[in-house]
Design a protein around this motif. Structure first.
Motif, PDB file in Angstrom:
ATOM      1  N   MET A   1      -4.691 -20.841 -14.343  1.00 27.12           N
ATOM      2  CA  MET A   1      -4.007 -19.887 -13.482  1.00 27.12           C
ATOM      3  C   MET A   1      -3.938 -20.464 -12.078  1.00 27.12           C
ATOM      4  O   MET A   1      -4.942 -20.911 -11.536  1.00 27.12           O
ATOM      5  CB  MET A   1      -4.746 -18.551 -13.465  1.00 27.12           C
ATOM      6  CG  MET A   1      -4.797 -17.864 -14.834  1.00 27.12           C
ATOM      7  SD  MET A   1      -5.748 -16.318 -14.823  1.00 27.12           S
ATOM      8  CE  MET A   1      -7.427 -16.949 -14.648  1.00 27.12           C
ATOM      9  N   GLN A   2      -2.762 -20.453 -11.500  1.00 24.33           N
ATOM     10  CA  GLN A   2      -2.592 -20.964 -10.142  1.00 24.33           C
ATOM     11  C   GLN A   2      -2.326 -19.805  -9.204  1.00 24.33           C
ATOM     12  O   GLN A   2      -1.402 -19.020  -9.409  1.00 24.33           O
ATOM     13  CB  GLN A   2      -1.437 -21.958 -10.086  1.00 24.33           C
ATOM     14  CG  GLN A   2      -1.251 -22.594  -8.705  1.00 24.33           C
ATOM     15  CD  GLN A   2      -0.287 -23.750  -8.729  1.00 24.33           C
ATOM     16  OE1 GLN A   2      -0.664 -24.904  -8.884  1.00 24.33           O
ATOM     17  NE2 GLN A   2       0.987 -23.430  -8.588  1.00 24.33           N
ATOM     18  N   VAL A   3      -3.161 -19.691  -8.163  1.00 24.82           N
ATOM     19  CA  VAL A   3      -3.016 -18.629  -7.180  1.00 24.82           C
ATOM     20  C   VAL A   3      -3.073 -19.258  -5.790  1.00 24.82           C
ATOM     21  O   VAL A   3      -3.522 -20.397  -5.614  1.00 24.82           O
ATOM     22  CB  VAL A   3      -4.112 -17.557  -7.330  1.00 24.82           C
ATOM     23  CG1 VAL A   3      -3.994 -16.866  -8.681  1.00 24.82           C
ATOM     24  CG2 VAL A   3      -5.507 -18.161  -7.166  1.00 24.82           C
ATOM     25  N   PHE A   4      -2.629 -18.485  -4.796  1.00 28.79           N
ATOM     26  CA  PHE A   4      -2.539 -18.996  -3.432  1.00 28.79           C
ATOM     27  C   PHE A   4      -3.398 -18.130  -2.512  1.00 28.79           C
ATOM     28  O   PHE A   4      -3.238 -16.913  -2.470  1.00 28.79           O
ATOM     29  CB  PHE A   4      -1.084 -19.022  -2.981  1.00 28.79           C
ATOM     30  CG  PHE A   4      -0.248 -19.956  -3.804  1.00 28.79           C
ATOM     31  CD1 PHE A   4      -0.117 -21.293  -3.449  1.00 28.79           C
ATOM     32  CD2 PHE A   4       0.374 -19.512  -4.965  1.00 28.79           C
ATOM     33  CE1 PHE A   4       0.639 -22.166  -4.226  1.00 28.79           C
ATOM     34  CE2 PHE A   4       1.125 -20.378  -5.747  1.00 28.79           C
ATOM     35  CZ  PHE A   4       1.255 -21.709  -5.376  1.00 28.79           C
ATOM     36  N   LEU A   5      -4.286 -18.787  -1.801  1.00 32.42           N
ATOM     37  CA  LEU A   5      -5.256 -18.108  -0.948  1.00 32.42           C
ATOM     38  C   LEU A   5      -4.671 -17.856   0.440  1.00 32.42           C
ATOM     39  O   LEU A   5      -4.165 -18.777   1.090  1.00 32.42           O
ATOM     40  CB  LEU A   5      -6.516 -18.966  -0.832  1.00 32.42           C
ATOM     41  CG  LEU A   5      -7.621 -18.462   0.093  1.00 32.42           C
ATOM     42  CD1 LEU A   5      -8.236 -17.184  -0.438  1.00 32.42           C
ATOM     43  CD2 LEU A   5      -8.684 -19.536   0.272  1.00 32.42           C
ATOM     44  N   GLU A   6      -4.783 -16.592   0.890  1.00 31.64           N
ATOM     45  CA  GLU A   6      -4.236 -16.229   2.197  1.00 31.64           C
ATOM     46  C   GLU A   6      -5.295 -15.806   3.213  1.00 31.64           C
ATOM     47  O   GLU A   6      -5.036 -15.837   4.417  1.00 31.64           O
ATOM     48  CB  GLU A   6      -3.223 -15.091   2.049  1.00 31.64           C
ATOM     49  CG  GLU A   6      -1.983 -15.470   1.281  1.00 31.64           C
ATOM     50  CD  GLU A   6      -0.965 -14.352   1.222  1.00 31.64           C
ATOM     51  OE1 GLU A   6       0.184 -14.625   0.842  1.00 31.64           O
ATOM     52  OE2 GLU A   6      -1.316 -13.199   1.562  1.00 31.64           O
ATOM     53  N   GLY A   7      -6.460 -15.364   2.754  1.00 30.89           N
ATOM     54  CA  GLY A   7      -7.469 -14.877   3.687  1.00 30.89           C
ATOM     55  C   GLY A   7      -8.857 -14.962   3.087  1.00 30.89           C
ATOM     56  O   GLY A   7      -9.028 -14.855   1.872  1.00 30.89           O
ATOM     57  N   ILE A   8      -9.866 -15.161   3.944  1.00 33.28           N
ATOM     58  CA  ILE A   8     -11.253 -15.318   3.511  1.00 33.28           C
ATOM     59  C   ILE A   8     -12.148 -14.441   4.378  1.00 33.28           C
ATOM     60  O   ILE A   8     -11.980 -14.381   5.602  1.00 33.28           O
ATOM     61  CB  ILE A   8     -11.725 -16.785   3.636  1.00 33.28           C
ATOM     62  CG1 ILE A   8     -10.747 -17.729   2.931  1.00 33.28           C
ATOM     63  CG2 ILE A   8     -13.139 -16.957   3.082  1.00 33.28           C
ATOM     64  CD1 ILE A   8     -10.991 -19.198   3.236  1.00 33.28           C
ATOM     65  N   ARG A 200      -4.200 -23.754  -2.266  1.00 33.25           N
ATOM     66  CA  ARG A 200      -3.772 -23.526  -3.648  1.00 33.25           C
ATOM     67  C   ARG A 200      -5.003 -23.661  -4.543  1.00 33.25           C
ATOM     68  O   ARG A 200      -5.737 -24.651  -4.476  1.00 33.25           O
ATOM     69  CB  ARG A 200      -2.707 -24.545  -4.051  1.00 33.25           C
ATOM     70  CG  ARG A 200      -2.167 -24.357  -5.466  1.00 33.25           C
ATOM     71  CD  ARG A 200      -1.167 -25.450  -5.812  1.00 33.25           C
ATOM     72  NE  ARG A 200       0.016 -25.402  -4.959  1.00 33.25           N
ATOM     73  CZ  ARG A 200       0.297 -26.284  -4.005  1.00 33.25           C
ATOM     74  NH1 ARG A 200      -0.533 -27.310  -3.770  1.00 33.25           N
ATOM     75  NH2 ARG A 200       1.390 -26.178  -3.279  1.00 33.25           N
ATOM     76  N   LEU A 201      -5.240 -22.657  -5.389  1.00 33.75           N
ATOM     77  CA  LEU A 201      -6.396 -22.662  -6.281  1.00 33.75           C
ATOM     78  C   LEU A 201      -5.924 -22.633  -7.726  1.00 33.75           C
ATOM     79  O   LEU A 201      -5.110 -21.786  -8.105  1.00 33.75           O
ATOM     80  CB  LEU A 201      -7.295 -21.443  -6.034  1.00 33.75           C
ATOM     81  CG  LEU A 201      -7.778 -21.187  -4.604  1.00 33.75           C
ATOM     82  CD1 LEU A 201      -8.642 -19.928  -4.564  1.00 33.75           C
ATOM     83  CD2 LEU A 201      -8.535 -22.387  -4.057  1.00 33.75           C
TER      84      LEU A 201
END
Length: 269
Positions: A1-8, A200-201
């Motif tokens: 699964m490819q997801v996109f990180l926007e905030g931590i 990108r994760l």
């Protein structure tokens, strides 16, 4: 699964927020453990703030930081909350009340004791009617939550925030469920790359990924092993270092979840 990180979001002993913790997690500054700072949430009215317990304060603190960095509307975002237990202070208080002859339990303590109390406070605070899931996976609670959030992003093609948190229990429960310190982390994940994307994760469940990735600093490794939410530390450290890496996070039944991290050069974490 490819997801996109926007905030931590990040809160731990000596780690007072993601921006403050980047240099430590990247190995460019020494880690100095300190008290866990839990600020009162400005999202809640004063009456509700007085009722909140440490688990709620921790969850709201990391979630607020992650959404502030992402610049995304929290009211329109699905959430997955993940914790191995409930509030460490409330449960012993209820058990003590049940041991007394009158057996009177405060309604506020009762509603704070349920496992999804932090998600309830959050959805009220941000006026959200979006789906909110609360999960538990013992020591693999963070990884269970990450898989759930990534799956929702992949299938529903919508942004999902993962909020993971855990706090120690006081004695005598602490002896049965030892935990070194409180820790919380939050990730805002999206299905597509945008101008807000930090990394990108690529997330995958693996039966033979080898042992979980440890932390290089012994004190941070002790924190990772001592709190289920802190199992996120190898992933956070990879994001802080800002280069392509692959980490393994422990899952249940001897499995691991692998996360391939690619931090985008235009927006350092």
């Amino acid at each position: 699964m490819q997801v996109f990180l926007e905030g931590i979001g990040l809160r731990g002993p000596g780690l007072d927020g993601w921006i403050a913790g980047i240099e430590v997690l990247a190995g460019r500054a020494s880690y100095v453990p300190g008290p866990l700072v839990l600020p009162a949430s400005e999202l809640l009215p004063a009456t509700e703030r007085r009722r909140t317990v440490p688990a709620v304060k921790l969850a709201l603190a990391v979630a607020s930081e992650a959404f502030a960095q992402a610049g995304r509307d929290a009211a329109q975002t699905i959430t997955t909350f993940s914790a191995s237990g409930g509030d460490g202070e409330t449960v012993p208080q209820i058990l003590a009340a049940l041991a007394r002859p009158e057996r009177e339990i405060s309604p506020t303590r009762f509603h704070n004791s349920v496992h999804n109390a932090p998600s309830g406070y959050w959805t009220i605070a941000v006026h959200s009617y979006e789906p909110a899931t609360t999960l538990c996976g013992y020591d693999a609670s963070f990884t269970v939550g990450l898989l759930d959030a990534a799956a929702q992003v992949t299938v529903d093609r919508r942004a999902v925030a993962l909020i993971a948190y855990d706090l120690p229990y006081p004695e005598p429960l602490g002896a049965a469920r030892p935990m070194t310190a409180g820790f919380g982390a939050a990730l805002v994940l999206a299905p597509e790359e945008t101008e807000r994307t930090l990394a990108r994760l690529s997330v995958a469940l693996a039966a033979d990924a080898g042992p979980p990735t440890p932390m290089r600093d012994p004190a941070l490794e002790a924190l990772r092993r001592g709190n289920p939410a802190a199992r996120s530390l190898p992933l956070l450290a990879a994001l802080a270092r800002g280069r392509e890496e692959s980490v393994a996070l422990e899952h249940i039944a001897g499995k691991c979840v692998t996360v391939d991290v690619q931090v985008l050069p235009r927006a350092p974490c």
